[in-house]
Design a protein around this motif. Structure first.
Motif, PDB file in Angstrom:
ATOM      1  N   LEU A  17       2.525   2.583   8.976  1.00  0.00           N
ATOM      2  CA  LEU A  17       2.990   2.758   7.591  1.00  0.00           C
ATOM      3  C   LEU A  17       1.978   3.544   6.763  1.00  0.00           C
ATOM      4  CD1 LEU A  17       4.643  -0.651   6.674  1.00  0.00           C
ATOM      5  CD2 LEU A  17       5.653   1.411   7.624  1.00  0.00           C
ATOM      6  N   ILE A  18       0.698   3.365   7.090  1.00  0.00           N
ATOM      7  CA  ILE A  18      -0.332   4.087   6.342  1.00  0.00           C
ATOM      8  C   ILE A  18      -0.397   5.546   6.831  1.00  0.00           C
ATOM      9  CG2 ILE A  18      -2.783   4.050   5.663  1.00  0.00           C
ATOM     10  CD1 ILE A  18      -1.067   1.796   4.504  1.00  0.00           C
ATOM     11  N   PRO A  65       5.770   4.497  -2.619  1.00  0.00           N
ATOM     12  CA  PRO A  65       5.054   3.207  -2.681  1.00  0.00           C
ATOM     13  C   PRO A  65       5.494   2.202  -1.620  1.00  0.00           C
ATOM     14  CG  PRO A  65       6.065   3.762  -4.800  1.00  0.00           C
ATOM     15  CD  PRO A  65       6.638   4.677  -3.785  1.00  0.00           C
ATOM     16  N   LEU A  66       6.679   2.409  -1.036  1.00  0.00           N
ATOM     17  CA  LEU A  66       7.222   1.384  -0.129  1.00  0.00           C
ATOM     18  C   LEU A  66       6.339   1.118   1.103  1.00  0.00           C
ATOM     19  CD1 LEU A  66      11.091   1.922  -0.230  1.00  0.00           C
ATOM     20  CD2 LEU A  66       9.701   0.191  -1.342  1.00  0.00           C
ATOM     21  N   PRO A  67       5.884   2.166   1.814  1.00  0.00           N
ATOM     22  CA  PRO A  67       5.031   1.848   2.967  1.00  0.00           C
ATOM     23  C   PRO A  67       3.776   1.088   2.569  1.00  0.00           C
ATOM     24  CG  PRO A  67       5.112   4.229   2.585  1.00  0.00           C
ATOM     25  CD  PRO A  67       6.166   3.601   1.740  1.00  0.00           C
ATOM     26  N   LEU A  68       3.228   1.390   1.397  1.00  0.00           N
ATOM     27  CA  LEU A  68       2.030   0.678   0.950  1.00  0.00           C
ATOM     28  C   LEU A  68       2.352  -0.781   0.685  1.00  0.00           C
ATOM     29  CD1 LEU A  68       0.354   3.156  -1.545  1.00  0.00           C
ATOM     30  CD2 LEU A  68      -0.140   2.765   0.856  1.00  0.00           C
ATOM     31  N   LEU A  69       3.463  -0.973  -0.008  1.00  0.00           N
ATOM     32  CA  LEU A  69       3.875  -2.329  -0.376  1.00  0.00           C
ATOM     33  C   LEU A  69       4.109  -3.173   0.873  1.00  0.00           C
ATOM     34  CD1 LEU A  69       4.564  -3.972  -2.898  1.00  0.00           C
ATOM     35  CD2 LEU A  69       6.937  -3.346  -2.554  1.00  0.00           C
ATOM     36  N   LEU A  70       4.804  -2.589   1.848  1.00  0.00           N
ATOM     37  CA  LEU A  70       5.106  -3.320   3.071  1.00  0.00           C
ATOM     38  C   LEU A  70       3.851  -3.620   3.886  1.00  0.00           C
ATOM     39  CD1 LEU A  70       8.329  -1.444   4.180  1.00  0.00           C
ATOM     40  CD2 LEU A  70       8.167  -3.863   3.622  1.00  0.00           C
ATOM     41  N   HIS A  71       2.843  -2.796   3.689  1.00  0.00           N
ATOM     42  CA  HIS A  71       1.625  -2.973   4.467  1.00  0.00           C
ATOM     43  C   HIS A  71       0.695  -4.032   3.895  1.00  0.00           C
ATOM     44  CE1 HIS A  71      -2.633  -1.947   5.283  1.00  0.00           C
ATOM     45  NE2 HIS A  71      -2.210  -1.952   6.511  1.00  0.00           N
ATOM     46  N   LEU A  72       0.781  -4.297   2.597  1.00  0.00           N
ATOM     47  CA  LEU A  72      -0.136  -5.245   1.968  1.00  0.00           C
ATOM     48  C   LEU A  72      -0.057  -6.609   2.632  1.00  0.00           C
ATOM     49  CD1 LEU A  72       0.093  -4.706  -1.905  1.00  0.00           C
ATOM     50  CD2 LEU A  72      -1.669  -3.905  -0.333  1.00  0.00           C
ATOM     51  N   GLY A  73      -1.210  -7.242   2.755  1.00  0.00           N
ATOM     52  CA  GLY A  73      -1.228  -8.601   3.286  1.00  0.00           C
ATOM     53  C   GLY A  73      -0.534  -9.559   2.325  1.00  0.00           C
ATOM     54  N   ARG A  74      -0.626  -9.246   1.027  1.00  0.00           N
ATOM     55  CA  ARG A  74       0.027 -10.067   0.013  1.00  0.00           C
ATOM     56  C   ARG A  74       0.833  -9.159  -0.910  1.00  0.00           C
ATOM     57  NH1 ARG A  74      -2.120 -15.430   0.341  1.00  0.00           N
ATOM     58  NH2 ARG A  74      -0.528 -15.855  -1.212  1.00  0.00           N
ATOM     59  N   PRO A  75       2.020  -8.729  -0.460  1.00  0.00           N
ATOM     60  CA  PRO A  75       2.815  -7.775  -1.255  1.00  0.00           C
ATOM     61  C   PRO A  75       3.141  -8.309  -2.651  1.00  0.00           C
ATOM     62  CG  PRO A  75       3.837  -8.198   0.891  1.00  0.00           C
ATOM     63  CD  PRO A  75       2.694  -9.134   0.767  1.00  0.00           C
ATOM     64  N   SER A  92      -7.411   2.150  -6.524  1.00  0.00           N
ATOM     65  CA  SER A  92      -6.891   1.521  -7.733  1.00  0.00           C
ATOM     66  C   SER A  92      -6.125   2.526  -8.588  1.00  0.00           C
ATOM     67  CB  SER A  92      -8.033   0.921  -8.548  1.00  0.00           C
ATOM     68  OG  SER A  92      -8.822   1.956  -9.111  1.00  0.00           O
ATOM     69  N   GLY A  93      -6.342   3.815  -8.351  1.00  0.00           N
ATOM     70  CA  GLY A  93      -5.654   4.824  -9.146  1.00  0.00           C
ATOM     71  C   GLY A  93      -4.201   5.009  -8.753  1.00  0.00           C
ATOM     72  N   PHE A  94      -3.831   4.492  -7.580  1.00  0.00           N
ATOM     73  CA  PHE A  94      -2.494   4.808  -7.079  1.00  0.00           C
ATOM     74  C   PHE A  94      -1.377   4.514  -8.069  1.00  0.00           C
ATOM     75  CE2 PHE A  94       1.504   3.407  -5.268  1.00  0.00           C
ATOM     76  CZ  PHE A  94       1.928   4.596  -4.727  1.00  0.00           C
ATOM     77  N   GLY A  95      -1.352   3.280  -8.549  1.00  0.00           N
ATOM     78  CA  GLY A  95      -0.265   2.867  -9.429  1.00  0.00           C
ATOM     79  C   GLY A  95      -0.150   3.750 -10.659  1.00  0.00           C
ATOM     80  N   PHE A  96      -1.304   4.077 -11.238  1.00  0.00           N
ATOM     81  CA  PHE A  96      -1.314   4.873 -12.467  1.00  0.00           C
ATOM     82  C   PHE A  96      -0.896   6.314 -12.188  1.00  0.00           C
ATOM     83  CE2 PHE A  96      -4.304   1.401 -13.026  1.00  0.00           C
ATOM     84  CZ  PHE A  96      -3.807   0.830 -14.179  1.00  0.00           C
TER      85      PHE A  96
END
Lengths: 385, 269
Positions: A17-18, A65-75, A92-96
């Motif tokens: 996913l990454i 954002p979906l692959p990142l979200l799915l990859h998080l240990g705590r989505p 940390s800049g991703f969301g912004f």
């Protein structure tokens, strides 16, 4: 595993996913650049795909954002990135960056398509009329003067969009390039390599999508547009290939402590995906095809076919590049004494099926978007307003 | 308490050389005293202790009791690839080849049948290297955490707030030492009850702030792991750092580790 790895390294942390994530944002950045070439720099040959590329950029952007979200240990904690960002982290800049850029692209699309939307709102009936009226946001003025203003604002937005798109993708390169623990990642060239490969992949994607969509619509692809796109692609591909080669050349020439394992990584572990797919089939072969089709005065059909083939290969090459960076960087131990393996599972949250679905999803979104706002039709130009 | 007598013995003015020899033989409890001495209970724990860790590779016997003690003390998931500390065995041949292994992170020691690859090799030297979080002064993991879940306490200990960690794993990538792991999503044993989050050695923060030694130090039968407070000149660790040549892992990366090594050889990473 072969050789030695630290015990905690047995698991590959950043999965398929990454790999997808920088591939998708790269396509977005590249597609946007093409639209900017028309809107800002007045490359009029891109007129047939200027709006097309904006819609394509949005379709891929929404999925990014979906692959990142799915990859998080705590989505479920994803929004913490907004609530308690640590600005020493590039991540940390991703969301912004993503939010700002998405907003920019949506507004840009609205401005560019506003005349059409107003036209559809006036000519359609029932739920469709309601939908288009809502999309028009209550602004039904399509006089020459307001359209001119739209155009000007759109141009400014596209202008701002260029550094934004560069940031969206360049920072992904920074995320990898600034990891000093990993000699395969740690190079200041990384953001540039990511950016250039992004532009290359976006242009290739547009060429492929444009030719296919024309096929489906049973219209001829604009010859000037395709050959122009192919030329720009060639230029950027040369720069991209130069940077990618420089990176490895420097590692080889400097021959630091890590070169021993990196050279084995290239020749024994990534020989197929790096030397074969990324450099060979995905860069040199398409370069040869593009240059030779440019030199030989081919008939239009053949020229387009070769450009299509070359672009498809470029897409494979850029995907391989993402794989080689993300997975390749985790295929050797940070002890520099052994290799690790990663085979993506078929099923599961981070499996091949999910990844495939994530690659199909932008195409579905694109089809949906062009159903409502076909970029190739300047329809609904009415005199009623 | 046996420890007191021993401390008194050491402080009682035994010759320095004698103390070193003796501590090699009887150092079962020394580190505990070192810690308690360096940190009086009444003090505010966060008052800025220059804590340091020393691993003596000339003493380590690769028994793996440190790894077992750590797993038990910190409820570390039992799998070998989720570990806060581990032991590596280095085998260097006459020809200069370096072989490293760490079966099951060294938790069961190295007494099993030797790996086939060592057969027929002309071994020049071999030694064990205990590994743990280096508690870097300039920690890359803290810098890359997007939500500041990994942070440094006022005493300079790097911790993970597992209730804030989003599980992006950037810190695991950024750590040059492989000190971090992800608590498996379905782990039954977890350090804090949180799964899908990053975890690593804290130098047993819950113990050292109470004046106790880290569990691995406590468990080491040969005193190969030492922990102490550099502010106290009589502290064993402070003495070691004053009197011996020590080395840090991957110093060239500028992480400034606070775990020091005695008897390291070039090639240990």
């Amino acid at each position: 595993m072969s050789g030695f790895a630290y015990p905690n390294e047995m698991e590959t942390q950043w999965s398929l996913l990454i790999v997808l994530y920088p591939f998708i944002t790269g396509l977005v950045a590249g597609a946007f650049m093409v639209s900017a070439l028309y809107h800002v720099f007045g490359i009029t040959r891109f007129r047939p795909i200027a709006r097309f590329s904006l819609v394509a950029a949005l379709a891929f952007l929404l999925v990014a954002p979906l692959p990142l979200l799915l990859h998080l240990g705590r989505p479920e904690r994803a929004l913490e990135m907004f609530l308690r960002p640590n600005f020493t982290s590039a991540m940390s800049g991703f969301g912004f960056i993503w939010s700002a850029y998405t907003l920019l692209v949506v507004v840009e699309i609205w401005l560019v398509f506003r005349r059409d939307i107003v036209g559809y709102a006036q000519t359609s009936h029932g739920p469709k009329k309601l939908l288009y009226s809502m999309l028009a946001l209550g602004v039904f003025d399509v006089s020459e003067q307001t359209l001119h203003t739209d155009e000007k604002v759109a141009k400014v937005l596209a202008f701002i969009g260029i550094p934004s798109a560069s940031l969206l993708h360049g920072y992904v390169g920074f995320i990898f390039g600034a990891v000093k623990a990993n000699p395969w990642w740690s190079t200041p060239l990384m953001p540039l390599i990511f950016l250039l490969s992004a532009i290359v992949s976006g242009m290739a994607l547009l060429l492929v999508m444009y030719v296919l969509v024309c096929r489906v619509r049973r219209v001829a692809a604009d010859r000037e547009c395709v050959s122009s796109l192919a030329k720009w692609l060639t230029g950027f591909l040369v720069i991209d290939l130069t940077l990618e080669s420089l990176e490895v050349l420097f590692m080889l020439y400097e021959s630091e402590e890590s070169w021993d394992i990196i050279s084995q990584l290239i020749t024994q572990k990534l020989h197929y995906t790096f030397l074969g797919l990324q450099l060979g089939l995905g860069s040199l072969v398409p370069l040869f095809l593009l240059v030779s089709s440019g030199l030989a005065r081919l008939r239009q059909r053949w020229g387009t076919a070769l450009a299509f083939l070359a672009s498809s290969l470029v897409l494979i090459g850029v995907f391989s590049m993402r794989w080689n960076v993300v997975i390749g960087g985790q295929m050797f131990s940070k002890s520099l004494r052994g290799f690790l393996t990663y085979n993506p599972p078929l099923m599961g949250r981070e499996g091949v099926l999910v990844a495939a679905a994530l690659m199909v999803l932008p195409l579905v979104l694109f089809a949906t978007l062009v159903y409502f706002i076909p970029p190739w039709r300047q329809a609904g130009v009415t005199k009623e307003a | 308490m046996a420890g007191i007598t021993r401390r008194q013995f050491v402080l009682g003015g035994a010759a320095a050389a004698g103390a070193v020899v003796a501590s090699r033989g009887y150092s079962l409890i020394v580190p505990t005293q070192v810690a308690s001495k360096g940190l009086s209970q009444s003090e505010e724990p966060s008052a800025g202790h220059p804590w340091a860790f020393v691993c003596d590779t000339t003493r380590c016997i690769g028994c793996g009791r440190c790894v077992a003690a750590c797993k038990a003390e910190n409820r570390v998931p039992p799998e070998p690839h989720t570990t806060r500390t581990w032991v590596e065995r280095y085998v260097i041949t006459q020809r200069g080849e370096v072989f490293v292994d760490s079966p099951e992170a060294g938790i069961n020691g190295f007494s099993g049948p030797a790996n086939v690859k060592y057969e027929g090799l002309e071994v020049k030297k071999t030694f064990f290297v205990p590994k743990l979080c280096n508690q870097c002064e300039n920690p890359p993991c803290v810098r890359v955490c997007p939500v500041a879940a990994t942070y440094m306490t006022r005493e300079g200990v790097v911790l993970v707030d597992q209730e804030a960690c989003v599980g992006c794993r950037y810190c695991i990538q950024a750590c040059p030492y492989g000190a971090r792991y992800m608590v498996p999503p379905h782990a039954e044993v977890t350090p804090t009850g949180q799964t899908g989050v990053a975890d690593k050695c804290t130098w047993c923060y819950h113990r050292i702030t109470k004046g106790l030694a880290p569990a691995c130090v406590e468990a080491c039968p040969v005193g190969a792991r030492m922990f102490g407070d550099l502010r106290d000149p009589s502290d064993t660790v402070a003495k070691v750092l004053k009197e011996q040549r020590v080395y840090v892992l991957k110093g060239e990366l500028g992480t400034r580790p606070k775990a020091y090594y005695i008897g390291l050889e070039e090639g240990v990473r």
